[in-house]
Design a protein around this motif. Structure first.
Motif, mmCIF file in Angstrom:
data_model
loop_
_atom_site.group_PDB
_atom_site.id
_atom_site.type_symbol
_atom_site.label_atom_id
_atom_site.label_comp_id
_atom_site.label_asym_id
_atom_site.label_seq_id
_atom_site.Cartn_x
_atom_site.Cartn_y
_atom_site.Cartn_z
ATOM 1 N N ALA A 144 65.685 -49.305 -25.224
ATOM 2 C CA ALA A 144 64.326 -49.699 -24.841
ATOM 3 C C ALA A 144 63.615 -50.344 -26.012
ATOM 4 O O ALA A 144 63.765 -49.920 -27.166
ATOM 5 N N ARG A 145 62.831 -51.362 -25.712
ATOM 6 C CA ARG A 145 61.956 -51.973 -26.720
ATOM 7 C C ARG A 145 60.557 -51.434 -26.493
ATOM 8 O O ARG A 145 59.987 -51.550 -25.396
ATOM 9 N N LEU A 146 59.998 -50.826 -27.523
ATOM 10 C CA LEU A 146 58.667 -50.230 -27.451
ATOM 11 C C LEU A 146 57.722 -50.997 -28.361
ATOM 12 O O LEU A 146 58.051 -51.264 -29.527
ATOM 13 N N THR A 147 56.541 -51.316 -27.840
ATOM 14 C CA THR A 147 55.532 -52.024 -28.613
ATOM 15 C C THR A 147 54.345 -51.105 -28.826
ATOM 16 O O THR A 147 53.748 -50.605 -27.869
ATOM 17 N N GLY A 148 54.014 -50.861 -30.097
ATOM 18 C CA GLY A 148 52.947 -49.946 -30.447
ATOM 19 C C GLY A 148 51.584 -50.585 -30.412
ATOM 20 O O GLY A 148 51.445 -51.793 -30.165
ATOM 21 N N PRO A 149 50.533 -49.807 -30.673
ATOM 22 C CA PRO A 149 49.162 -50.328 -30.596
ATOM 23 C C PRO A 149 48.872 -51.427 -31.613
ATOM 24 O O PRO A 149 47.969 -52.230 -31.407
ATOM 25 N N ASP A 150 49.649 -51.447 -32.706
ATOM 26 C CA ASP A 150 49.452 -52.492 -33.718
ATOM 27 C C ASP A 150 50.325 -53.715 -33.473
ATOM 28 O O ASP A 150 50.368 -54.631 -34.292
ATOM 29 N N GLY A 151 51.037 -53.725 -32.341
ATOM 30 C CA GLY A 151 51.910 -54.840 -32.030
ATOM 31 C C GLY A 151 53.312 -54.727 -32.604
ATOM 32 O O GLY A 151 54.169 -55.559 -32.311
ATOM 33 N N ALA A 152 53.527 -53.695 -33.411
ATOM 34 C CA ALA A 152 54.859 -53.512 -33.995
ATOM 35 C C ALA A 152 55.860 -53.135 -32.903
ATOM 36 O O ALA A 152 55.547 -52.351 -32.002
ATOM 37 N N VAL A 153 57.063 -53.687 -32.999
ATOM 38 C CA VAL A 153 58.102 -53.456 -31.996
ATOM 39 C C VAL A 153 59.236 -52.651 -32.625
ATOM 40 O O VAL A 153 59.645 -52.916 -33.765
ATOM 41 N N ARG A 154 59.710 -51.659 -31.907
ATOM 42 C CA ARG A 154 60.873 -50.901 -32.371
ATOM 43 C C ARG A 154 61.823 -50.692 -31.207
ATOM 44 O O ARG A 154 61.432 -50.724 -30.038
ATOM 45 N N SER A 155 63.063 -50.464 -31.551
ATOM 46 C CA SER A 155 64.097 -50.234 -30.552
ATOM 47 C C SER A 155 64.468 -48.751 -30.544
ATOM 48 O O SER A 155 64.646 -48.147 -31.606
ATOM 49 N N VAL A 156 64.563 -48.198 -29.345
ATOM 50 C CA VAL A 156 64.916 -46.791 -29.175
ATOM 51 C C VAL A 156 66.070 -46.708 -28.184
ATOM 52 O O VAL A 156 66.048 -47.353 -27.136
ATOM 53 N N THR A 157 67.081 -45.922 -28.513
ATOM 54 C CA THR A 157 68.150 -45.648 -27.549
ATOM 55 C C THR A 157 67.975 -44.237 -27.004
ATOM 56 O O THR A 157 67.431 -43.359 -27.674
ATOM 57 N N ALA A 158 68.445 -44.047 -25.782
ATOM 58 C CA ALA A 158 68.330 -42.740 -25.127
ATOM 59 C C ALA A 158 69.545 -42.529 -24.244
ATOM 60 O O ALA A 158 70.133 -43.477 -23.717
ATOM 61 N N ASP A 159 69.906 -41.250 -24.088
ATOM 62 C CA ASP A 159 70.955 -40.935 -23.123
ATOM 63 C C ASP A 159 70.474 -41.230 -21.709
ATOM 64 O O ASP A 159 71.234 -41.745 -20.885
ATOM 65 N N TYR A 160 69.203 -40.900 -21.451
ATOM 66 C CA TYR A 160 68.617 -41.143 -20.137
ATOM 67 C C TYR A 160 67.159 -41.549 -20.305
ATOM 68 O O TYR A 160 66.486 -41.117 -21.255
ATOM 69 N N LEU A 161 66.678 -42.369 -19.376
ATOM 70 C CA LEU A 161 65.277 -42.787 -19.361
ATOM 71 C C LEU A 161 64.684 -42.407 -18.009
ATOM 72 O O LEU A 161 65.322 -42.594 -16.968
ATOM 73 N N VAL A 162 63.461 -41.888 -18.026
ATOM 74 C CA VAL A 162 62.765 -41.516 -16.797
ATOM 75 C C VAL A 162 61.487 -42.340 -16.687
ATOM 76 O O VAL A 162 60.636 -42.304 -17.579
#
Length: 477
Positions: A144-162
């Protein structure tokens, strides 16, 4: 960054799931696009079955302390009081199998505060101002690509997403699961939380014949607020403070200046919709991301909480206890039919009330309490007994509360993330770790394995049937 479970959306669904996983020792990252918890009252009714869920999650004392029973309905016409009646059927008092017999009123924002506080007690947290802006998955993980309140983007992996991100779910669209639905009522509605003078807080006030459409004002317990609901037979709602005041003045005997504060307002058009599937690969849909309800009957929030409650223990068994990954297939198999049935109930209640011209909403009772929701015939409901009477408790049914001979009640034993083996007519056999055992003869002879979400998984008279079921849900001697 990697997390076993990524939950998108910190409403009642996401908070319930994060809380349930936290007490099971499963790490989860809960993200919410908004800068804070939802501020409105929207879903204000907690059904009896949902109160049992909240009891198990350790928050029922706060829920009961902050809320109240539903008030009586008081109708108005031309500035005069009219009929007064009870919207609820209150006929379960004294039934030992139902510890919370009546729907309980609590504004949604307060329910979420209570769930969030409990999550933090267990070491969890919600990350606000963080939106999911991209999603891919393969056989091993979700990225998943997550964008924070400051516009910074980070990538997160997960076994499962809900996906718990509501009716306009970004996740559902990214996975490509269609949602099919219909407009329950062509007329838009306004809902708002406000403060006002000139109206008592003892009743739920309704102006069924108001010009422009019916209007209701309900006092919200534990607050100084009223929830306003107004339907518009012509035009569209104005959600500005001035528009809310004007609506009150036009449809009631109260002047516009009686509304001293508008704390939150929104407009909506009642819809009913259901996702084609509740799962796409390693992504699950829950709550409004999977089903959208009319507010009639108070079913939406309650069904959503129970989605999370159904999924939480299964994720826990797979991620912590080595249960087969196929256990997760049972989530859609169990919850999609329930959601479809509940949609039928809420839609029929809405249309029945509309058929009366809004004069007297249809009473709510056994159909809406969700105590009869169950999973008979589902993939995790195994009943090997024969010759049962028609009213016998069966695999897939909700485990009813029962007074225990040594004092206390069965729900005291069920409370927690474990399974419970109930024996009737004899002492229970030894069970693996993660299973509590006790004798209760009220259910008749046999062995009953109660799932962590309070439903009977296995009902049998043969102890040899236990090991196969234990293996299927990740329990081993």
């Amino acid at each position: 960054m990697h997390t076993p479970v990524l939950i998108v959306g910190a409403g009642p669904t996401g908070l319930t799931l994060a809380l349930d996983l936290a007490r099971r020792g499963v790490s989860a990252l809960l993200v919410e696009r908004a800068p804070d918890l939802f501020p409105g009252s929207r879903g204000k009714g907690l059904q009896p079955r949902t109160q049992e869920v909240l009891d198990d999650l350790g928050v029922i004392d706060a829920v009961r302390a902050s809320g109240a029973p539903y008030p009586l309905m008081q109708s108005w016409e031309d500035g005069e009081r009219g009929a007064r009646w009870d919207l609820m059927e209150r006929d379960r008092a004294g039934d030992p199998s139902v510890p919370y017999p009546d729907i309980w009123m609590l504004p949604q924002w307060r329910t979420q505060e209570i769930l969030h506080a409990r999550l933090r007690e267990l070491g969890g947290e919600a990350v606000f101002g963080t939106a999911l802006t991209g999603l891919t998955q393969d056989a091993e993980r979700v990225t998943a690509r997550l964008t924070g309140p400051d516009g910074a983007v980070r990538s997160v992996t997960a076994d499962y997403l809900v996906a718990a991100d509501g009716g306009r779910s970004t996740v559902r669209r990214a996975v490509g699961i269609p949602m099919v639905g219909e407009t329950v009522d062509p007329h838009p509605a306004l809902v708002a939380d406000l403060r006002l003078t000139g109206l008592d807080r003892a009743d739920w006030h309704i102006w069924p014949k108001a010009p422009g459409g019916p209007l209701l004002l309900c006092p919200l317990p534990g607050t100084a607020d009223f929830q306003l609901f107004a339907q518009f037979t012509d035009g569209v709602p104005d959600t500005s403070p001035e528009g809310v005041r004007r609506t009150v003045a036009e449809r009631t005997h109260l002047p516009a200046e009686a509304v001293t504060e508008v704390r939150w307002a929104s407009d909506f058009r009642p819809r009913a919709a259901l996702a084609d599937r509740f799962r796409g690969g390693r992504v699950f849909l829950a709550g409004d991301a999977a089903h959208i309800h009319s507010p009639a009957g108070g079913q939406g929030l309650n069904t959503s909480v129970q989605d999370a409650y159904n999924l939480g223990w299964k994720l826990g068994q797979v991620l912590r206890h080595g249960a087969p990954a196929e256990l997760l297939d049972s989530y859609e198999a169990e919850r999609l039919p329930v959601a479809a049935d509940v949609l039928d109930i809420s839609t029929s209640l809405h249309r029945a009330a509309a058929g009366t011209g809004g004069d007297r909403p249809v009473r709510r009772g056994e159909r809406t309490e969700q105590l009869g929701v169950g999973y008979r015939g589902g993939p995790l409901s195994v009943d090997t007994r024969t010759g049962l009477p028609e009213d016998a408790l069966r695999a897939g049914d909700r485990a009813p509360d029962t007074p225990l001979s040594g004092g206390g009640r069965l729900f005291d034993v069920l409370r927690g993330p474990h399974f419970t083996l109930v024996a009737g007519g004899g002492e229970p056999p030894a069970a693996p770790a993660g299973v509590r055992t006790l004798r209760v003869d009220a259910w008749g002879a046999g062995l009953f394995l109660v799932r962590p979400d309070g439903y009977l998984g296995l009902a049998t008279t043969d102890p040899a049937d236990l090991d196969g079921y234990y293996a299927a849900v990740g329990l081993r001697h």
